[in-house]
Design a protein around this motif. Structure first.
Motif, PDB file in Angstrom:
ATOM      1  N   ASP A 142      33.927  16.299  46.025  1.00 29.86           N
ATOM      2  CA  ASP A 142      32.840  15.337  46.060  1.00 29.86           C
ATOM      3  C   ASP A 142      31.543  16.051  46.388  1.00 29.86           C
ATOM      4  O   ASP A 142      31.507  17.261  46.602  1.00 29.86           O
ATOM      5  CB  ASP A 142      33.139  14.243  47.089  1.00 29.86           C
ATOM      6  N   GLY A 143      30.477  15.286  46.445  1.00 30.78           N
ATOM      7  CA  GLY A 143      29.151  15.774  46.711  1.00 30.78           C
ATOM      8  C   GLY A 143      28.169  14.730  46.239  1.00 30.78           C
ATOM      9  O   GLY A 143      28.466  13.537  46.225  1.00 30.78           O
ATOM     10  N   VAL A 144      26.985  15.179  45.798  1.00 32.11           N
ATOM     11  CA  VAL A 144      25.925  14.263  45.404  1.00 32.11           C
ATOM     12  C   VAL A 144      25.464  14.584  43.985  1.00 32.11           C
ATOM     13  O   VAL A 144      25.265  15.749  43.644  1.00 32.11           O
ATOM     14  CB  VAL A 144      24.730  14.361  46.376  1.00 32.11           C
ATOM     15  N   PHE A 145      25.301  13.534  43.181  1.00 33.50           N
ATOM     16  CA  PHE A 145      24.617  13.648  41.895  1.00 33.50           C
ATOM     17  C   PHE A 145      23.274  12.952  42.037  1.00 33.50           C
ATOM     18  O   PHE A 145      23.203  11.757  42.302  1.00 33.50           O
ATOM     19  CB  PHE A 145      25.437  13.005  40.776  1.00 33.50           C
ATOM     20  N   LEU A 146      22.202  13.717  41.901  1.00 35.25           N
ATOM     21  CA  LEU A 146      20.845  13.213  42.107  1.00 35.25           C
ATOM     22  C   LEU A 146      20.057  13.426  40.824  1.00 35.25           C
ATOM     23  O   LEU A 146      19.910  14.553  40.350  1.00 35.25           O
ATOM     24  CB  LEU A 146      20.216  13.956  43.289  1.00 35.25           C
ATOM     25  N   HIS A 147      19.530  12.330  40.267  1.00 35.58           N
ATOM     26  CA  HIS A 147      18.820  12.390  38.992  1.00 35.58           C
ATOM     27  C   HIS A 147      17.493  11.661  39.121  1.00 35.58           C
ATOM     28  O   HIS A 147      17.432  10.534  39.612  1.00 35.58           O
ATOM     29  CB  HIS A 147      19.667  11.748  37.892  1.00 35.58           C
ATOM     30  N   VAL A 148      16.389  12.312  38.682  1.00 39.44           N
ATOM     31  CA  VAL A 148      15.057  11.721  38.719  1.00 39.44           C
ATOM     32  C   VAL A 148      14.557  11.590  37.287  1.00 39.44           C
ATOM     33  O   VAL A 148      14.529  12.575  36.536  1.00 39.44           O
ATOM     34  CB  VAL A 148      14.074  12.559  39.550  1.00 39.44           C
ATOM     35  N   CYS A 173      35.719  23.008  53.616  1.00 45.73           N
ATOM     36  CA  CYS A 173      34.908  21.993  52.938  1.00 45.73           C
ATOM     37  C   CYS A 173      34.211  22.657  51.752  1.00 45.73           C
ATOM     38  O   CYS A 173      33.636  23.737  51.898  1.00 45.73           O
ATOM     39  CB  CYS A 173      33.867  21.400  53.873  1.00 45.73           C
ATOM     40  N   ALA A 174      34.239  21.995  50.604  1.00 46.29           N
ATOM     41  CA  ALA A 174      33.636  22.564  49.398  1.00 46.29           C
ATOM     42  C   ALA A 174      32.777  21.515  48.694  1.00 46.29           C
ATOM     43  O   ALA A 174      33.099  21.057  47.597  1.00 46.29           O
ATOM     44  CB  ALA A 174      34.721  23.085  48.459  1.00 46.29           C
ATOM     45  N   PRO A 175      31.662  21.110  49.308  1.00 38.94           N
ATOM     46  CA  PRO A 175      30.796  20.123  48.658  1.00 38.94           C
ATOM     47  C   PRO A 175      30.076  20.713  47.446  1.00 38.94           C
ATOM     48  O   PRO A 175      29.740  21.898  47.431  1.00 38.94           O
ATOM     49  CB  PRO A 175      29.814  19.738  49.763  1.00 38.94           C
ATOM     50  N   ARG A 176      29.839  19.872  46.458  1.00 43.04           N
ATOM     51  CA  ARG A 176      29.165  20.312  45.225  1.00 43.04           C
ATOM     52  C   ARG A 176      28.077  19.287  44.887  1.00 43.04           C
ATOM     53  O   ARG A 176      28.355  18.089  44.787  1.00 43.04           O
ATOM     54  CB  ARG A 176      30.178  20.405  44.088  1.00 43.04           C
TER      55      ARG A 176
END
Length: 432
Positions: A142-148, A173-176
């Motif tokens: 898991d992690g974050v998908f951030l789109h502008v 922990c392997a955040p992406r």
């Protein structure tokens, strides 16, 4: 000791991701953890980290309250909290989410929009022959998908806080994260690897991918302040289109052994990259900064300036590379690394590098290593300032040049406070 991973397709993962994971897993199995015979790992070893500990983390079970999450930017912020590698919606704060800014859990985005994510995921030049990005690709959940959206200017900072739980066994922990700014978009992103009270060793292997379209602008602040038991490594990959601007300020303070890598590249002329950083290595700490900036097209500009302070028996590493390809004419690229050693046992290994294959360029690189000026110390002491305070004042003055351009007052003040506290601790130990 080798560790074999086997990737099986789950209901929520697209086939292309499973294939990418398996390639990464096979590569990591072939390589194992880096050894000092590899040039990039000549000065840094992750002693104590065992491949048998490298397993996928499970979601945290204990609960935290939003009040327990420390923000770097104050209340005026869009906050995302990643616990043990998973985005925690209950702790995140999205009430200031504005039109044109889209934020989702990366796992949800991969499940619901796999074809859209595929055009960006893993496309920033991530080298799976590099062991730790390969491991992140293998283990990340898991992690974050951030789109502008194009032309959107986000006036509120987006802050991502990483928190590690205290568990009975070592935790990996392997955040992406995947950050995409479309044409003309502007955003300020803050990443905070927070100090935790973990009493057991834990390992963070984080990757943030950044794609900047034409004329997009990203200001990126990062503070790594993990616990003294932590093994920490994170990679930032940034791909820039024409006219884009990437400004990063990285502060590395925590961890038993910690390493940050910046990989930046340009796809067309007119892009600008500005990397700055402060790192502090206290007693028994190893702190490592690597930067790799590839100028493969003409007419781009990059600046790098990092400052380090090493105390006690601490050790720091700085390895900065600027590579200018044959066709990258009219490149301007400059790299500088300055260091203070505050004890006889402190060590810094610095290696600024230029590889230039073009002839119409303006490039420079350099490094300095020294101690505090005795005359400056004498001046402060002669005015009634005690030795420890004088050391602290001079060190903060040394680091201040890097913090001058910081546009978030709360972030700058937090860094000054954290550096001061760590300097006090280190100087107390030296005086004992």
């Amino acid at each position: 000791m080798t560790h074999t991973f086997s990737m099986e397709q789950t209901r929520d993962e697209p086939a292309w991701l499973v294939e990418m994971r398996q390639r990464a897993a096979d590569e990591f199995t072939r390589q194992g953890l880096p050894a000092r015979k590899q040039e990039d790992w000549r000065y840094t070893r992750f002693d104590g980290l065992q491949t048998s500990q490298l397993v996928r983390a499970t979601p945290p079970r204990d609960a935290l309250t939003p009040a327990e999450i420390d923000s770097l930017c104050g209340n005026n912020v869009i906050r995302l909290v990643i616990r043990d590698g998973f985005l925690d919606h209950s702790l995140s704060r999205l009430d200031q989410l504005t039109e044109g800014l889209h934020i989702r859990s990366l796992s949800e985005a991969l499940r619901d929009q796999p074809d859209r994510i595929r055009q960006w995921f893993g496309q920033c030049g991530i080298d799976l022959e590099n062991a730790f990005p390969a491991l992140n690709t293998t283990l990340m959940q898991d992690g974050v998908f951030l789109h502008v959206n194009a032309g959107t200017r986000i006036n509120v900072p987006v802050e991502i806080s990483y928190i590690t739980s205290d568990r009975d066994a070592p935790l990996t922990c392997a955040p992406r994260n995947l950050v995409v700014l479309e044409q003309g978009a502007q955003l300020t992103l803050v990443e905070h690897f927070a100090h935790s009270d973990c009493s057991t060793a834990h390992f963070t292997d984080a990757v943030t991918e950044i794609h900047l379209a034409d004329d997009a602008q990203l200001t990126h602040y990062r503070l790594q302040n993990t616990s003294a038991h932590a093994f920490h490594i994170d990679h930032v990959y940034c791909r820039q289109s024409p006219g884009s601007r990437y400004q990063a300020l990285s502060v590395q303070l925590g961890g038993k052994t910690a390493r940050t890598e910046f990989h930046t590249s340009f796809t067309a002329p007119g892009a600008h990259c500005d990397l700055k950083g402060i790192y502090l290595a206290g007693d028994q700490q190893v702190t490592d900064i690597h930067t790799k900036t590839h100028h493969s097209v003409p007419g781009c500009h990059s600046e790098q300036h990092f400052k380090g302070i090493v105390t006690g028996k601490g050790r720091a590493v700085f390895d900065g590379l600027i590579k200018v390809a044959r066709d990258a004419q009219q490149t301007a690229a400059h790299l500088k690394n300055d260091n203070l050693l505050l004890s006889r046992d402190a060590e810094i290994d610095t290696k600024p590098q230029l590889e230039i294959f073009a002839d119409d360029v303006q490039c420079s690189h350099g490094a300095t290593v020294g101690q505090l000026d005795p005359e400056h110390l004498f001046y402060l002491r002669s005015r009634g300032i005690d030795r420890q305070q004088a050391y602290r004042m001079l060190c903060l003055g040394f680091a201040g040049e890097i913090l001058e351009g910081c546009q978030i007052d709360a972030f700058r003040e937090r860094v000054i406070t954290e550096v001061s506290e760590r300097l006090n601790t280190s100087l107390d130990m030296q005086n004992d």
